[in-house]
Write a protein that holds these residues in place. Sequence first.
Motif, short mmCIF file in Angstrom:
data_model
loop_
_atom_site.label_atom_id
_atom_site.label_comp_id
_atom_site.label_asym_id
_atom_site.label_seq_id
_atom_site.Cartn_x
_atom_site.Cartn_y
_atom_site.Cartn_z
N GLY A 215 0.81 -1.21 0.00
CA GLY A 215 0.00 0.00 0.00
C GLY A 215 0.85 1.27 0.00
N ASN A 216 0.26 2.40 -0.43
CA ASN A 216 0.97 3.68 -0.49
C ASN A 216 2.26 3.57 -1.30
OD1 ASN A 216 1.19 6.44 0.07
ND2 ASN A 216 2.48 6.08 1.87
N ASN A 217 2.19 2.81 -2.40
CA ASN A 217 3.35 2.58 -3.26
C ASN A 217 4.49 1.91 -2.50
OD1 ASN A 217 4.77 2.65 -5.74
ND2 ASN A 217 5.81 4.55 -5.16
N GLY A 218 4.16 1.19 -1.44
CA GLY A 218 5.15 0.44 -0.68
C GLY A 218 5.81 1.20 0.45
N TRP A 219 5.55 2.52 0.55
CA TRP A 219 6.18 3.34 1.58
C TRP A 219 5.32 3.37 2.83
CZ3 TRP A 219 11.04 4.84 1.36
CH2 TRP A 219 11.67 4.92 0.10
N HIS A 220 5.97 3.15 3.99
CA HIS A 220 5.25 3.16 5.26
C HIS A 220 6.09 3.88 6.32
CE1 HIS A 220 2.11 0.50 3.80
NE2 HIS A 220 3.07 -0.21 3.21
N LEU A 221 5.37 4.51 7.23
CA LEU A 221 5.99 5.21 8.36
C LEU A 221 6.00 4.28 9.56
CD1 LEU A 221 7.08 7.79 9.76
CD2 LEU A 221 4.69 8.40 10.22
N TYR A 222 7.20 3.98 10.06
CA TYR A 222 7.38 3.11 11.22
C TYR A 222 7.93 3.97 12.37
CZ TYR A 222 7.19 -0.51 7.59
OH TYR A 222 6.81 -1.30 6.53
N GLU A 223 7.32 3.84 13.57
CA GLU A 223 7.69 4.72 14.67
C GLU A 223 7.77 3.98 16.00
OE1 GLU A 223 5.87 9.03 13.94
OE2 GLU A 223 4.33 7.46 13.89
N SER A 224 8.68 4.46 16.83
CA SER A 224 8.81 4.02 18.22
C SER A 224 8.75 5.24 19.13
CB SER A 224 10.13 3.27 18.43
OG SER A 224 10.39 3.08 19.80
N PHE A 225 7.85 5.21 20.11
CA PHE A 225 7.75 6.27 21.12
C PHE A 225 8.21 5.67 22.45
CE2 PHE A 225 4.89 7.37 17.76
CZ PHE A 225 4.92 8.75 17.68
N TRP A 226 9.32 6.18 22.96
CA TRP A 226 9.95 5.63 24.18
C TRP A 226 9.93 6.75 25.21
CZ3 TRP A 226 15.74 3.66 24.09
CH2 TRP A 226 16.04 3.04 25.32
N ARG A 227 9.16 6.55 26.29
CA ARG A 227 8.97 7.63 27.25
C ARG A 227 9.14 7.13 28.69
NH1 ARG A 227 3.27 10.08 26.95
NH2 ARG A 227 3.43 10.40 29.18
N MET A 228 9.55 8.07 29.56
CA MET A 228 9.61 7.81 30.99
C MET A 228 8.88 8.95 31.71
SD MET A 228 12.81 7.51 33.69
CE MET A 228 13.38 5.90 33.16
N LYS A 229 7.77 8.62 32.35
CA LYS A 229 6.98 9.59 33.10
C LYS A 229 6.95 9.17 34.57
CE LYS A 229 4.03 12.99 33.78
NZ LYS A 229 4.48 14.41 33.75
N ASP A 230 7.54 9.99 35.43
CA ASP A 230 7.63 9.69 36.87
C ASP A 230 8.23 8.29 37.09
OD1 ASP A 230 6.48 12.17 37.42
OD2 ASP A 230 4.45 11.34 37.38
N ASN A 231 9.30 8.02 36.30
CA ASN A 231 10.07 6.78 36.37
C ASN A 231 9.31 5.55 35.87
OD1 ASN A 231 12.57 7.82 37.48
ND2 ASN A 231 11.41 8.15 39.38
N VAL A 232 8.15 5.75 35.25
CA VAL A 232 7.42 4.65 34.61
C VAL A 232 7.67 4.73 33.11
CG1 VAL A 232 5.15 3.66 34.13
CG2 VAL A 232 5.64 4.64 36.39
N VAL A 233 8.17 3.63 32.55
CA VAL A 233 8.57 3.60 31.14
C VAL A 233 7.47 2.95 30.30
CG1 VAL A 233 10.29 2.80 29.46
CG2 VAL A 233 11.00 3.46 31.79
N THR A 234 7.19 3.59 29.15
CA THR A 234 6.24 3.06 28.18
C THR A 234 6.87 3.12 26.79
OG1 THR A 234 4.39 3.90 29.48
CG2 THR A 234 3.91 3.25 27.22
#
Length: 304
Positions: A215-234
Motif C-alpha cells: 500500500g501507499n506505493n510500498g512506503w510506510h511510516l514506522y515509529e517508536s515512542f519511548w517515554r519515561m513519566k515519573d520513572n514509569v517507562v512506556t
Amino acid sequence: MRKVNTITLLLTCFLGFSSCAENALKEEKKADTNAKESTQKVAGSPWVKQFEDTFDVGSGLSQWTKEQRADYNSWYCDYSSSVPTTQWRDGKQCLEIKTTKLNAYKYQSGFITSNYQYKPENNTEYMLSANIKLIAMDGGTYKSFKDTYGAWPAFWSVQGNGWPTKGEIDIMEGYSFAPNASRFTSNIFYGTSVGANLLGNAAERNYPANFNVDGNNGWHLYESFWRMKDNVVTVTIKVDNITVATYTNGSVSNLNFNNFGTHSIIFNINVGSKDSNFIDPNKINLFTTVMMWVDDVTVYKRPI
C-alpha cells in the motif's frame, strides 16, 4: 530531500508562458500532498529534533557504522560493509540495503548501526521515525516483498554491548513466506545475563491484519515512542500512525525497561534462520534481490 526552487520556476514560466505559473503551483501542491501522505510525521512544538539522516546521495553514511560479519540468527547471511549505499529510488534520496545470492546457501546483505544513541531521562519522551519501502526485483521486473521467501528485514534499536541486558526494541521485523504471504511484528528483548533473553517471544506483537506492505506505493511510516513519566517507562510502536503495541514493565514477565541502556538505531536485511522449522533454507527465493529503501530517519525529544 531536495525540492525544485519554486521562485526560479515561477519567474521562468512568467517570462515564457503565463499559464506555467498556475501549473507550477499545482505541481508544488501535489508534491507537498504526496510528501505528507508518505511521512505524516508529527514533530511540532514541543518536539525538538535530536538526530536526522535524509540519506542524500553521496553523503557516505558518515553517521553510521556498516557491519562486516555473519548474522547471529542465520546460517545463510553474511553482512558486507560495501552493501549499504545511498541511491535515488522512487524520486527520493534513500539508504539502500540489498541482498545478493552468493551460492545455494549463502547470501550477502547489509547492516548499519547509528553512531547516535539515545534513551529517555525521567519525564521525557523520544520519537524515532523512519519511512521505509521493501521491494524485490526479478531481473528488471519489480516484485512484491510478499512474493519472496526467506527475507527478514528489520528496523530496531538496541544497546549491543552486553545484549540483552540493556534491552532491544524491534519496531519492524518482516518475514516473507511466499507465495503471496508475509508477516510483520514488533518485539522486545531483555535479560539480566549476557546472551540470555528472559522474554522469549512473549513480547512479540503482530501488525494489524489489514497492514498491506504494498500500500501507499510500498512506503510506510514506522515509529517508536519511548517515554519515561515519573520513572514509569512506556514504549509504543506505530505503523502509519496506527498503534501496533504498547509495552510497559507489566506487559511481559521479567521485562524491566528501567534497566535499558542507551540505544543505537539499526536497519538490516537478514536472510534465512538457524531454525529450519521457521524458515526452510530449501525454499529461500529472493529472486535477483530484495531491497530495503529508507527515505529518512529522525529522532525527536520532548518534555512530558
